[in-house]
Design a protein around this motif. Structure first.
Motif, PDB file in Angstrom:
ATOM      1  N   ASP A 176       0.875  -1.069  -0.044  1.00  0.00           N
ATOM      2  CA  ASP A 176       0.063   0.071   0.042  1.00  0.00           C
ATOM      3  C   ASP A 176       0.775   1.358  -0.019  1.00  0.00           C
ATOM      4  OD1 ASP A 176      -2.174  -1.568   0.130  1.00  0.00           O
ATOM      5  OD2 ASP A 176      -3.014  -1.008   1.920  1.00  0.00           O
TER       6      ASP A 176
ATOM      7  N   TYR B  88      -6.712  -3.622   9.555  1.00  0.00           N
ATOM      8  CA  TYR B  88      -7.011  -3.248   7.987  1.00  0.00           C
ATOM      9  C   TYR B  88      -5.499  -2.651   7.398  1.00  0.00           C
ATOM     10  CZ  TYR B  88     -11.918  -3.062   9.574  1.00  0.00           C
ATOM     11  OH  TYR B  88     -13.126  -3.434  10.051  1.00  0.00           O
TER      12      TYR B  88
ATOM     13  N   THR C 256      -8.182  -1.493   3.623  1.00  0.00           N
ATOM     14  CA  THR C 256      -8.674  -2.657   3.130  1.00  0.00           C
ATOM     15  C   THR C 256      -8.711  -3.924   4.227  1.00  0.00           C
ATOM     16  OG1 THR C 256      -7.550  -2.135   1.059  1.00  0.00           O
ATOM     17  CG2 THR C 256      -8.300  -4.592   1.209  1.00  0.00           C
TER      18      THR C 256
END
Length: 453
Positions: free
Chosen positions: A339, A376, A381
């Motif tokens: 990420d 998360y 996500t």
């Protein structure tokens, strides 16, 4: 992933790597993610009574107080207590069975009871230490024998003269021909200072027998090597699990490879079932200079974000290898690096475990893992049951996986197509770094400017 809140302040992780002879087989049926420990026994210790019902009530109280969902997944948890304390139990095993039945009603495979042996094994595993003789074993599929794959330096096995490739024939007179590597490893484990009789053969020669005294040893969970792939020097690091020694071993691996001069790293988390949350955070920070690592949400609904703290050990190009057995803490690290665009992820979709457990020791030596939070990835996500999809999908047939992972010496070599693709994925970044005039050693170290507050 699990975290420790046991009276003994010990932590552990699900997923079985046999200890001291540790096998190379890792199971993913009992994944845990360990949270930092704090003592909770003081609230219930005064009410302990002899007998199974005291342990049942202790376990019920822990779930009642700590479980992430205050509705208990729509289960009447007060009624569960009445059933547990209203039952008649002829033995502790009968009481344990009743507790497991009530926990099953939660429909949460990660909130589970551990008998004393299971609890001991789990805490040993996550501590990163065990009492044994210092052998790492593998089962050879062709000869159907259990062989020595690695020997820990200074261990009883090394001192007795065992060598890599030796065949383990007998352990305390029990034949090994029908046992897995993990099964043989279990026989080699035992109480510190106890003895085990080991019979082995070398190169098809006559059997030799030695008596070994078990000692407490640190388990190697990080394995690393410098791989020359064409014109590139690649630091290959494989992490088996996130135990209490994982971070310090990872630091050694990164620094050693950096000093050798590398163009990029490949971090192999395939088959890694998870472990300590603290270890996943520390290791993420070794690769990530800044940015969020993970967001956790507990029973109250309050969220906590954990971020990098500008202590990265390297800025060199990085690829991460994952597969369907990369779970829990492995997914924390993978999600953080993906990420934040720190690494390219290669392999197949990960396991998909986004729940956090605490591990508690109970009064009779048994234990309990309780789901206490949800996590998360930095992008928010929820990977539960879905896992993390790699940037580059490289599937392997079941047969190819069996061959590759059946012999860890093949991992991170030309026989490993996922590793090969990871190096290919790094090529563009490596070339750009070289054209920028940075040497491999400069790539390996975080700059003072990046580290400054």
């Amino acid at each position: 992933m699990t975290h420790f809140r046991s009276p003994s302040a010990l932590g552990s992780l699900g997923g079985a790597m046999a200890l001291m002879g540790q096998s190379v087989t890792i199971a993913t049926t009992a994944l845990t993610f360990l949270w930092p420990a704090y003592p909770v026994a003081a609230q219930t210790e005064a009410t302990f009574e002899e007998g199974p019902k005291a342990v049942l009530d202790e376990a019920w109280q822990l779930v009642n107080r700590e479980y992430v969902d205050p509705t208990f997944n729509q289960v009447d948890w007060d009624a569960a207590r009445q059933r547990l304390l209203g039952g008649e139990y002829s033995s502790r095993d009968a009481a344990y069975a009743a507790l497991r039945q009530e926990l099953n009603r939660l429909n949460d495979p990660y909130t589970r009871f551990l008998d004393p042996q299971e609890y001991s094994d789990l805490t040993d595993q996550t501590s990163g230490e065990a009492s044994g003789v210092g052998l790492q074993l593998r089962r050879d599929s062709e000869s159907q024998t259990v062989l020595v794959m690695e020997i820990l330096p200074g261990s009883p096995a090394e001192q007795a003269g065992l060598q890599v490739g030796d065949r383990i024939v007998l352990v305390d007179s029990q034949a090994t021909d029908r046992l897995t590597a993990a099964g043989v490893a279990r026989l080699l484990r035992g109480a510190e200072n106890s003895q085990v009789t080991l019979t082995f053969s070398r190169n098809g020669g006559q059997n030799r027998t030695v008596i070994l005294t078990r000692v407490r040893l640190e388990l190697p969970t990080v394995h690393y090597a410098l791989r020359q792939v064409g014109d590139y020097r690649i630091g290959y690091i494989r992490l088996d699990e996130f135990n209490a020694h994982a971070a310090e071993q990872m630091t050694t691996a990164i620094n050693t490879l950096t000093d050798l001069g590398i163009d990029g790293f490949v971090l192999d988390l395939r088959g890694n079932p998870g472990g300590l949350l603290s270890a996943s955070i520390e290791i993420s920070r070794m690769w990530l200079q800044r940015g969020p690592i993970v967001l956790t949400q507990g029973r109250s609904g309050a969220s906590e974000q954990i971020s990098a703290n500008r202590t990265a050990l390297t800025q060199a190009p990085l690829a991460v290898l994952v597969n369907a057995r990369s779970a829990s803490s492995s997914e924390i690290v993978t999600g953080a690096l993906k990420d934040n665009d720190r690494a390219v992820v290669v392999g197949t979709t990960t396991y998909g475990k986004a729940l956090v457990q605490s591990l508690y020791g109970l009064a009779d030596g048994s234990g309990l893992t309780v789901t206490v939070a949800h996590y998360y990835t930095p992008n928010g996500t929820d990977i539960s049951t879905r896992g993390i999809t790699p940037d580059i999908e490289v599937a392997m047939s079941g047969r190819d996986q069996q061959v590759l992972f059946g012999d860890p010496r093949l991992l991170g070599t030309e026989a490993d197509p996922q590793f090969w693709q990871a190096v290919t994925a790094l090529e563009t970044t490596i070339i750009a770094q070289r054209q920028g005039g940075q040497s491999p050693r400069q790539l390996g170290r975080s700059s003072p400017e990046d580290s400054a507050e």
